[in-house]
Design a protein around this motif. Structure first.
Motif, PDB file in Angstrom:
ATOM      1  N   THR A  73       0.846  -1.269   0.112  1.00 19.05           N
ATOM      2  CA  THR A  73      -0.003  -0.064  -0.039  1.00 19.05           C
ATOM      3  C   THR A  73       0.822   1.312   0.022  1.00 19.05           C
ATOM      4  O   THR A  73       2.134   1.106   0.386  1.00 19.05           O
ATOM      5  CB  THR A  73      -0.983   0.073   1.161  1.00 19.05           C
ATOM      6  N   PRO A 103      -3.149  -2.210  -5.068  1.00 22.37           N
ATOM      7  CA  PRO A 103      -4.066  -3.310  -5.144  1.00 22.37           C
ATOM      8  C   PRO A 103      -3.764  -3.862  -6.615  1.00 22.37           C
ATOM      9  O   PRO A 103      -3.484  -3.139  -7.708  1.00 22.37           O
ATOM     10  CB  PRO A 103      -5.399  -2.873  -5.069  1.00 22.37           C
ATOM     11  N   GLU A 141      -5.360   6.730   3.668  1.00 22.67           N
ATOM     12  CA  GLU A 141      -5.280   5.910   2.526  1.00 22.67           C
ATOM     13  C   GLU A 141      -5.077   4.631   2.303  1.00 22.67           C
ATOM     14  O   GLU A 141      -5.903   3.671   1.763  1.00 22.67           O
ATOM     15  CB  GLU A 141      -4.481   6.523   1.426  1.00 22.67           C
ATOM     16  N   ALA A 144      -8.044   2.454   3.862  1.00 22.63           N
ATOM     17  CA  ALA A 144      -9.141   2.464   2.979  1.00 22.63           C
ATOM     18  C   ALA A 144      -8.980   1.403   1.628  1.00 22.63           C
ATOM     19  O   ALA A 144      -9.789   0.732   1.397  1.00 22.63           O
ATOM     20  CB  ALA A 144      -9.467   3.874   2.285  1.00 22.63           C
ATOM     21  N   VAL A 145      -7.838   1.326   1.131  1.00 25.86           N
ATOM     22  CA  VAL A 145      -7.474   0.418   0.114  1.00 25.86           C
ATOM     23  C   VAL A 145      -7.590  -1.194   0.660  1.00 25.86           C
ATOM     24  O   VAL A 145      -8.090  -1.658  -0.106  1.00 25.86           O
ATOM     25  CB  VAL A 145      -5.974   0.545  -0.257  1.00 25.86           C
ATOM     26  N   ALA A 147      -9.557  -2.183   3.039  1.00 28.05           N
ATOM     27  CA  ALA A 147     -11.017  -2.285   3.125  1.00 28.05           C
ATOM     28  C   ALA A 147     -11.593  -2.599   1.701  1.00 28.05           C
ATOM     29  O   ALA A 147     -12.564  -3.436   1.586  1.00 28.05           O
ATOM     30  CB  ALA A 147     -11.738  -0.947   3.807  1.00 28.05           C
ATOM     31  N   GLU A 148     -11.294  -1.887   0.752  1.00 28.38           N
ATOM     32  CA  GLU A 148     -11.812  -1.996  -0.801  1.00 28.38           C
ATOM     33  C   GLU A 148     -11.331  -3.342  -1.142  1.00 28.38           C
ATOM     34  O   GLU A 148     -12.242  -3.804  -1.789  1.00 28.38           O
ATOM     35  CB  GLU A 148     -11.314  -0.713  -1.646  1.00 28.38           C
ATOM     36  N   ILE A 149     -10.136  -3.893  -0.911  1.00 27.85           N
ATOM     37  CA  ILE A 149      -9.882  -5.089  -1.361  1.00 27.85           C
ATOM     38  C   ILE A 149     -10.795  -6.225  -0.872  1.00 27.85           C
ATOM     39  O   ILE A 149     -10.966  -7.049  -1.553  1.00 27.85           O
ATOM     40  CB  ILE A 149      -8.125  -5.245  -1.027  1.00 27.85           C
ATOM     41  N   ARG A 151     -13.609  -5.839   0.210  1.00 31.07           N
ATOM     42  CA  ARG A 151     -15.115  -5.912  -0.407  1.00 31.07           C
ATOM     43  C   ARG A 151     -14.791  -6.663  -1.894  1.00 31.07           C
ATOM     44  O   ARG A 151     -15.809  -7.268  -1.970  1.00 31.07           O
ATOM     45  CB  ARG A 151     -15.531  -4.402  -0.636  1.00 31.07           C
ATOM     46  N   GLU A 152     -13.830  -6.395  -2.671  1.00 29.14           N
ATOM     47  CA  GLU A 152     -14.103  -6.716  -3.917  1.00 29.14           C
ATOM     48  C   GLU A 152     -13.815  -8.410  -3.834  1.00 29.14           C
ATOM     49  O   GLU A 152     -14.240  -9.082  -4.644  1.00 29.14           O
ATOM     50  CB  GLU A 152     -12.434  -6.254  -4.717  1.00 29.14           C
ATOM     51  N   TRP A 153     -12.827  -8.782  -2.859  1.00 31.44           N
ATOM     52  CA  TRP A 153     -12.743 -10.275  -2.773  1.00 31.44           C
ATOM     53  C   TRP A 153     -14.002 -11.195  -2.329  1.00 31.44           C
ATOM     54  O   TRP A 153     -13.987 -12.222  -2.741  1.00 31.44           O
ATOM     55  CB  TRP A 153     -11.445 -10.469  -1.608  1.00 31.44           C
ATOM     56  N   HIS A 155     -16.730 -10.450  -3.477  1.00 34.07           N
ATOM     57  CA  HIS A 155     -17.572 -10.876  -4.698  1.00 34.07           C
ATOM     58  C   HIS A 155     -17.151 -12.010  -5.423  1.00 34.07           C
ATOM     59  O   HIS A 155     -17.617 -12.315  -6.293  1.00 34.07           O
ATOM     60  CB  HIS A 155     -17.558  -9.509  -5.498  1.00 34.07           C
TER      61      HIS A 155
END
Length: 245
Positions: A73, A103, A141, A144-145, A147-149, A151-153, A155
């Motif tokens: 990151t 990411p 920052e 947040a990255v 947390a977004e990873i 969320r994507e994972w 799915h």
């Protein structure tokens, strides 16, 4: 026109497993791209230092370098420490700092590789909750990255994915494990989103005591090596364009 040297910049650690893993990763990168000269420098604890490598390259007559932070990151080291070291480089070197590794979809593939190596199978995804356990950072920052990873994972078919942090941020690994248990996941796995063993990965492992599966660190996986080369290639194009101008 010469190909820029790839300088992999690692943080360094008192734990000898850290440097050994970094060197194993660099060997894999070299095997994938024998046309590229790859060097390794450490910010702290290990040798050679970044400054020492840069001075040696300048002495040899090297002019173009792509400096690649071995980081997942963009936190303090990528934003402050590494630029400061590069600013003190010999003036005849043309240096471009590449982006950090994450990411990247390839890193998600590496995480899944490690989980399957630890005993899971693709058929287990829908019933397994995963803790995405990173080292942690005080940089919002970077948090947040992560947390977004997560969320994507989620799915891609996992029962649930929760981020966790070994330092500086919450929740801790053990808290995320308990949360996934409470959600009703049939099994819980911890996937360390770290590159090499050391103090914080050991803390992640202790926090995974209540999980069913603990994956290994990303280490010298082929996916990580490919990400390194992607970042190198993206950074080297402007370097070569400047040389040819």
């Amino acid at each position: 026109m010469s190909t820029p040297v790839l300088l992999v910049i690692a943080h360094g650690s008192r734990d000898p497993r850290h440097a050994a893993t970094v060197h194993a990763l660099v060997r894999r990168v070299r095997s994938l791209r024998p046309d590229v000269r790859v060097e390794t420098g450490f910010l702290d604890f290990n040798v050679p230092s970044v400054q020492g490598v840069l001075e040696s390259l300048e002495t040899e007559g090297v002019r173009d370098v792509v400096a690649l932070p071995l980081l997942l990151t963009r936190a303090f080291h990528a934003k402050a420490d590494i630029p400061a070291v590069l600013a003190d480089a010999p003036p005849r070197l043309r240096i471009r700092q590449a982006e950090v590794l994450g990411p990247s979809p390839l890193l998600l593939s590496a995480l899944e590789r490690r989980l399957y190596e630890a005993g899971l199978t693709p058929a287990d995804k829908s019933s397994t909750g995963v803790v995405l356990a990173s080292a942690g950072s005080s940089d919002p920052e970077a948090i947040a990255v992560i947390a977004e990873i997560a969320r994507e994972w989620r799915h891609t078919g996992w029962c649930a994915v929760r981020p966790a942090f070994a330092s500086a941020s919450l929740p801790r690994t053990e808290d995320a494990v308990r949360e996934l248990r409470a959600l009703g996941c049939a099994r819980v796995a911890v996937a360390p989103y770290v590159l090499a063993p050391g103090f914080l990965p050991d803390r992640i492992a202790r926090g995974a005591a209540g999980a069913d599966v603990l994956a290994d660190v990303l280490g010298p996986s082929p996916e990580v090596a490919r990400v390194l080369l992607e970042r190198y290639d993206a950074a080297r194009v402007p370097v070569l364009a400047a040389v040819g101008a």
